[in-house]
Write an enzyme that holds these catalytic residues in place. Sequence first.
Site, PDB file in Angstrom:
ATOM      1  N   ASP A 103       0.857  -1.178   0.000  1.00  0.00           N
ATOM      2  CA  ASP A 103       0.000   0.000   0.000  1.00  0.00           C
ATOM      3  C   ASP A 103       0.901   1.240   0.000  1.00  0.00           C
ATOM      4  OD1 ASP A 103      -1.717   2.098   0.533  1.00  0.00           O
ATOM      5  OD2 ASP A 103      -2.642   1.179   2.296  1.00  0.00           O
ATOM      6  N   ASP A 128      -3.290   5.319 -12.721  1.00  0.00           N
ATOM      7  CA  ASP A 128      -4.483   4.927 -13.477  1.00  0.00           C
ATOM      8  C   ASP A 128      -5.472   4.221 -12.549  1.00  0.00           C
ATOM      9  OD1 ASP A 128      -6.013   4.670 -15.860  1.00  0.00           O
ATOM     10  OD2 ASP A 128      -5.316   2.615 -16.135  1.00  0.00           O
ATOM     11  N   LYS A 168      -5.972   9.443 -12.990  1.00  0.00           N
ATOM     12  CA  LYS A 168      -7.352   9.246 -13.433  1.00  0.00           C
ATOM     13  C   LYS A 168      -8.300   9.874 -12.417  1.00  0.00           C
ATOM     14  CE  LYS A 168      -8.709   5.207 -14.983  1.00  0.00           C
ATOM     15  NZ  LYS A 168      -9.066   3.758 -14.973  1.00  0.00           N
TER      16      LYS A 168
END
Length: 214
Positions: A103, A128, A168
């Site tokens: 993470d 993305d 994104k």
Amino acid sequence: MGFSSKSKAARKTSAWYQRHANDPHVKQAQKEGKRSRAAFKLTEILEQSQLEIKKGSVVVDLGCAPGSWSIELAKKVGPQGLVIGIDLLELSPITGVTLIKGDFDSPAGQAALKQALNGRQVDAVVSDMAPEMSGDKLVDQMRMIGLNEMTLHFAKQHLRPGGDILMKTFMGEGYDAFRREIGISFKRIKNIKPAASRKTSAEFFILGLDYKAE
């Protein structure tokens, strides 16, 4: 009894699969041996010089699975550059890419990144990533903005002065406030909708150029 034995969800999945299977970018990705159609979103942005990745650059790819962006970035930076891909999922090795399973927002992920950077500054952070979609538009929108906030926070910790960010996002609740937040840290902002993004998709990409390091 009805004539259809398929549930609504199954019909939707089938319709999605047909669109996916017939998508020219999916076919091209398969033909060229790319890991996913997402590669074309990035290559289009790079070809239009909206994000300049030079030889020798250091780039961090957040949420990099299945690895298609990292592959394209490694070609751009060359052997003198460094691409670090971070994801919770296990990935197959990618030539020229340092992969971290973890993470990026955790202490362990941060420590692994620091070790991989080995003192080098980051020229660009790209993402993305999208949340797991619940089907509730507002919930999904807020999850997306949450990811965007995490990505921006990460970039502000690691980018060199003048560095860039590409991520994104979705248009909707919370986006305007988030764009203003990016504007505080970057001198220029661009919204980009690559041709490889499906027209029916709410996704687009926001590019922050020239980081104003604090």
